[in-house]
Design a protein around this motif. Sequence first.
Motif, PDB file in Angstrom:
ATOM      1  N   ALA A 163       0.829  -1.206   0.000  1.00 40.07           N
ATOM      2  CA  ALA A 163       0.000   0.000   0.000  1.00 40.07           C
ATOM      3  C   ALA A 163       0.864   1.257   0.000  1.00 40.07           C
ATOM      4  O   ALA A 163       0.532   2.251  -0.657  1.00 40.07           O
ATOM      5  CB  ALA A 163      -0.931  -0.008   1.214  1.00 40.07           C
ATOM      6  N   ALA A 164       1.996   1.212   0.731  1.00 39.16           N
ATOM      7  CA  ALA A 164       2.846   2.389   0.843  1.00 39.16           C
ATOM      8  C   ALA A 164       3.592   2.694  -0.456  1.00 39.16           C
ATOM      9  O   ALA A 164       3.829   3.867  -0.780  1.00 39.16           O
ATOM     10  CB  ALA A 164       3.849   2.200   1.979  1.00 39.16           C
ATOM     11  N   ARG A 165       3.951   1.672  -1.193  1.00 39.61           N
ATOM     12  CA  ARG A 165       4.814   1.919  -2.345  1.00 39.61           C
ATOM     13  C   ARG A 165       4.073   1.907  -3.688  1.00 39.61           C
ATOM     14  O   ARG A 165       4.653   2.275  -4.710  1.00 39.61           O
ATOM     15  CB  ARG A 165       5.957   0.909  -2.369  1.00 39.61           C
ATOM     16  CG  ARG A 165       5.609  -0.465  -2.889  1.00 39.61           C
ATOM     17  CD  ARG A 165       6.827  -1.385  -2.780  1.00 39.61           C
ATOM     18  NE  ARG A 165       6.601  -2.655  -3.453  1.00 39.61           N
ATOM     19  CZ  ARG A 165       7.422  -3.697  -3.361  1.00 39.61           C
ATOM     20  NH1 ARG A 165       8.523  -3.607  -2.623  1.00 39.61           N
ATOM     21  NH2 ARG A 165       7.161  -4.820  -3.999  1.00 39.61           N
ATOM     22  N   HIS A 166       2.808   1.497  -3.693  1.00 37.15           N
ATOM     23  CA  HIS A 166       2.084   1.429  -4.960  1.00 37.15           C
ATOM     24  C   HIS A 166       1.732   2.837  -5.439  1.00 37.15           C
ATOM     25  O   HIS A 166       1.325   3.691  -4.651  1.00 37.15           O
ATOM     26  CB  HIS A 166       0.814   0.603  -4.803  1.00 37.15           C
ATOM     27  CG  HIS A 166       0.088   0.375  -6.092  1.00 37.15           C
ATOM     28  ND1 HIS A 166       0.620  -0.398  -7.106  1.00 37.15           N
ATOM     29  CD2 HIS A 166      -1.115   0.818  -6.542  1.00 37.15           C
ATOM     30  CE1 HIS A 166      -0.227  -0.428  -8.119  1.00 37.15           C
ATOM     31  NE2 HIS A 166      -1.285   0.310  -7.809  1.00 37.15           N
ATOM     32  N   GLY A 167       1.866   3.055  -6.719  1.00 40.08           N
ATOM     33  CA  GLY A 167       1.663   4.387  -7.268  1.00 40.08           C
ATOM     34  C   GLY A 167       0.233   4.757  -7.579  1.00 40.08           C
ATOM     35  O   GLY A 167      -0.045   5.914  -7.914  1.00 40.08           O
ATOM     36  N   GLY A 168      -0.700   3.797  -7.477  1.00 39.74           N
ATOM     37  CA  GLY A 168      -2.091   4.088  -7.789  1.00 39.74           C
ATOM     38  C   GLY A 168      -2.994   3.769  -6.616  1.00 39.74           C
ATOM     39  O   GLY A 168      -2.529   3.502  -5.504  1.00 39.74           O
ATOM     40  N   GLN A 197      -5.698   0.711   9.985  1.00 39.32           N
ATOM     41  CA  GLN A 197      -4.669   1.743  10.052  1.00 39.32           C
ATOM     42  C   GLN A 197      -4.080   2.078   8.693  1.00 39.32           C
ATOM     43  O   GLN A 197      -3.438   3.124   8.532  1.00 39.32           O
ATOM     44  CB  GLN A 197      -3.550   1.309  10.996  1.00 39.32           C
ATOM     45  CG  GLN A 197      -2.745   0.119  10.521  1.00 39.32           C
ATOM     46  CD  GLN A 197      -1.764  -0.373  11.568  1.00 39.32           C
ATOM     47  OE1 GLN A 197      -0.675   0.176  11.692  1.00 39.32           O
ATOM     48  NE2 GLN A 197      -2.145  -1.404  12.321  1.00 39.32           N
ATOM     49  N   LEU A 198      -4.284   1.223   7.690  1.00 43.65           N
ATOM     50  CA  LEU A 198      -3.730   1.488   6.364  1.00 43.65           C
ATOM     51  C   LEU A 198      -4.559   2.484   5.560  1.00 43.65           C
ATOM     52  O   LEU A 198      -4.081   3.020   4.558  1.00 43.65           O
ATOM     53  CB  LEU A 198      -3.621   0.178   5.566  1.00 43.65           C
ATOM     54  CG  LEU A 198      -2.690  -0.893   6.119  1.00 43.65           C
ATOM     55  CD1 LEU A 198      -2.625  -2.075   5.149  1.00 43.65           C
ATOM     56  CD2 LEU A 198      -1.300  -0.342   6.389  1.00 43.65           C
ATOM     57  N   VAL A 199      -5.789   2.715   5.979  1.00 37.55           N
ATOM     58  CA  VAL A 199      -6.679   3.604   5.223  1.00 37.55           C
ATOM     59  C   VAL A 199      -6.056   4.999   5.134  1.00 37.55           C
ATOM     60  O   VAL A 199      -5.601   5.568   6.124  1.00 37.55           O
ATOM     61  CB  VAL A 199      -8.065   3.664   5.889  1.00 37.55           C
ATOM     62  CG1 VAL A 199      -8.926   4.752   5.233  1.00 37.55           C
ATOM     63  CG2 VAL A 199      -8.746   2.305   5.806  1.00 37.55           C
ATOM     64  N   ASP A 200      -6.032   5.529   3.926  1.00 40.42           N
ATOM     65  CA  ASP A 200      -5.408   6.833   3.688  1.00 40.42           C
ATOM     66  C   ASP A 200      -6.113   7.465   2.487  1.00 40.42           C
ATOM     67  O   ASP A 200      -5.901   7.057   1.352  1.00 40.42           O
ATOM     68  CB  ASP A 200      -3.913   6.653   3.419  1.00 40.42           C
ATOM     69  CG  ASP A 200      -3.175   7.961   3.193  1.00 40.42           C
ATOM     70  OD1 ASP A 200      -3.835   9.006   3.033  1.00 40.42           O
ATOM     71  OD2 ASP A 200      -1.927   7.943   3.161  1.00 40.42           O
ATOM     72  N   PRO A 208      -4.829   7.128  -2.767  1.00 44.78           N
ATOM     73  CA  PRO A 208      -5.733   6.673  -1.710  1.00 44.78           C
ATOM     74  C   PRO A 208      -5.602   5.162  -1.442  1.00 44.78           C
ATOM     75  O   PRO A 208      -5.331   4.379  -2.341  1.00 44.78           O
ATOM     76  CB  PRO A 208      -7.107   6.964  -2.294  1.00 44.78           C
ATOM     77  CG  PRO A 208      -6.921   6.748  -3.772  1.00 44.78           C
ATOM     78  CD  PRO A 208      -5.486   7.135  -4.087  1.00 44.78           C
ATOM     79  N   VAL A 209      -5.791   4.815  -0.156  1.00 47.17           N
ATOM     80  CA  VAL A 209      -5.841   3.416   0.247  1.00 47.17           C
ATOM     81  C   VAL A 209      -7.137   3.212   1.011  1.00 47.17           C
ATOM     82  O   VAL A 209      -7.438   3.959   1.940  1.00 47.17           O
ATOM     83  CB  VAL A 209      -4.650   3.034   1.158  1.00 47.17           C
ATOM     84  CG1 VAL A 209      -4.747   1.560   1.569  1.00 47.17           C
ATOM     85  CG2 VAL A 209      -3.322   3.307   0.470  1.00 47.17           C
ATOM     86  N   ARG A 210      -7.900   2.192   0.617  1.00 48.68           N
ATOM     87  CA  ARG A 210      -9.145   1.859   1.298  1.00 48.68           C
ATOM     88  C   ARG A 210      -9.061   0.425   1.809  1.00 48.68           C
ATOM     89  O   ARG A 210      -8.312  -0.387   1.270  1.00 48.68           O
ATOM     90  CB  ARG A 210     -10.345   1.997   0.349  1.00 48.68           C
ATOM     91  CG  ARG A 210     -10.458   3.355  -0.311  1.00 48.68           C
ATOM     92  CD  ARG A 210     -11.562   3.386  -1.348  1.00 48.68           C
ATOM     93  NE  ARG A 210     -12.878   3.479  -0.749  1.00 48.68           N
ATOM     94  CZ  ARG A 210     -13.520   4.637  -0.539  1.00 48.68           C
ATOM     95  NH1 ARG A 210     -12.959   5.776  -0.893  1.00 48.68           N
ATOM     96  NH2 ARG A 210     -14.722   4.649  -0.006  1.00 48.68           N
ATOM     97  N   VAL A 247     -11.878   7.457  15.971  1.00 50.30           N
ATOM     98  CA  VAL A 247     -10.532   7.980  15.721  1.00 50.30           C
ATOM     99  C   VAL A 247     -10.245   7.886  14.226  1.00 50.30           C
ATOM    100  O   VAL A 247     -10.821   7.047  13.528  1.00 50.30           O
ATOM    101  CB  VAL A 247      -9.454   7.198  16.505  1.00 50.30           C
ATOM    102  CG1 VAL A 247      -9.681   7.312  18.004  1.00 50.30           C
ATOM    103  CG2 VAL A 247      -9.399   5.730  16.082  1.00 50.30           C
ATOM    104  N   PRO A 248      -9.335   8.736  13.715  1.00 49.30           N
ATOM    105  CA  PRO A 248      -8.928   8.589  12.320  1.00 49.30           C
ATOM    106  C   PRO A 248      -8.090   7.340  12.135  1.00 49.30           C
ATOM    107  O   PRO A 248      -7.535   6.780  13.089  1.00 49.30           O
ATOM    108  CB  PRO A 248      -8.118   9.859  12.055  1.00 49.30           C
ATOM    109  CG  PRO A 248      -7.596  10.258  13.402  1.00 49.30           C
ATOM    110  CD  PRO A 248      -8.667   9.873  14.384  1.00 49.30           C
ATOM    111  N   ALA A 249      -7.961   6.913  10.893  1.00 54.16           N
ATOM    112  CA  ALA A 249      -7.211   5.686  10.610  1.00 54.16           C
ATOM    113  C   ALA A 249      -5.776   5.771  11.124  1.00 54.16           C
ATOM    114  O   ALA A 249      -5.225   4.784  11.621  1.00 54.16           O
ATOM    115  CB  ALA A 249      -7.217   5.418   9.102  1.00 54.16           C
ATOM    116  N   GLY A 250      -5.158   6.943  11.023  1.00 53.53           N
ATOM    117  CA  GLY A 250      -3.781   7.094  11.463  1.00 53.53           C
ATOM    118  C   GLY A 250      -3.581   6.889  12.950  1.00 53.53           C
ATOM    119  O   GLY A 250      -2.454   6.664  13.403  1.00 53.53           O
ATOM    120  N   ALA A 251      -4.661   6.953  13.725  1.00 54.53           N
ATOM    121  CA  ALA A 251      -4.578   6.771  15.182  1.00 54.53           C
ATOM    122  C   ALA A 251      -4.983   5.370  15.605  1.00 54.53           C
ATOM    123  O   ALA A 251      -5.020   5.088  16.812  1.00 54.53           O
ATOM    124  CB  ALA A 251      -5.463   7.812  15.886  1.00 54.53           C
TER     125      ALA A 251
END
Length: 335
Positions: free
Chosen positions: A139-144, A157-160, A164-166, A191-195
């Motif tokens: 998820a972190a390195r994919h370009g799309g 926690q990966l949601v961003d 975008p990551v869902r 809480v947000p996904a990052g938390a």
Amino acid sequence: MSVACATLDRVTRPDSLLAVDAPSLYFRAYFGVPESAARTDAGEPVNAVRGFLDMLTSLITRRRPGQLICALDHDWRPAWRVELLATYKAHRVAPAGGEIVPDTLAPQIPVLLDVLAALGVPAVGVAGYEADDVLGTLAARHGGPVEVVSGDRDLFQLVDDDHPVRLLYVGRGVAKLEDCDDAAVRDRFGVPAGAYADFAALRGDPSDGLPGVPGVGAKTAARLLERYGDLAGVLAALDDPGAGFAPGLRRRLADAREYLAVAPTVVRVARDVDVPAPPARLPAAPADPQRLMALAERWNLAGSCRRLVDAMTLGPATAAAPSLRPSGLEPVESA
């Protein structure tokens, strides 16, 4: 919680990645499909394999990804996590060591991997890491756009939204998958996904052997993080007499300092793992049709394999293409 399940006319970018938590799905398939409903002619159960393939067919049909990859647990309980927190997944260790896996599930996993290889669907794992960590790195390195499929709560926690990551959460099954963005995570947990990693450390998670802080449930954990920003802020505020903690809560958090110092690291998904980069483009045809045909016949999987090949054929780049399933998988109603 917002739920936005895709319809069959979904149009997806060719660079979109469907990243599948394979252990999460094959365990769910094993318990969701009765052994009596999926056996070979010799009576061997293939319920996990058939259920997994049918789930993958549904996901591809509904989400229409441009790319597809399955993540594996090459280490379901990494030593580096256990060194930080001895209770991590301890309740899932078999008496003789290793993970507790049903006797009739274990032999099905190699069969599933053989079928995925014949289909041309990459399945990757990394020594010393869980499937979660593979998914986090992908998820972190994919370009799309990335859609992670799992029934594991840690992967919220990966949601961003920016990447975008869902997360396509399948806690209630693939038929009732929940398409989660950051708003959905906030609705569900407060809480947000990052938390989420800090939230899980405070609240605890029995399924992973995280004890949490006694007396701190989901609502209290969310309120603490909202007020103090993150777990580091919560712990720093403990030393401030004017921080406004109820005496009992302050004491419980103070008593749990040692645990809270390591738990977030255990919960956080690694995002910098050395994951191999096999071709992830959704196959337009099986990589090894003859091998797939032989496996389908041997394991009584012709119907599931045929449906999956057809779903891959109808991916976003080939929506109008005819079926490219091997001729040996022409209508064999064995599903």
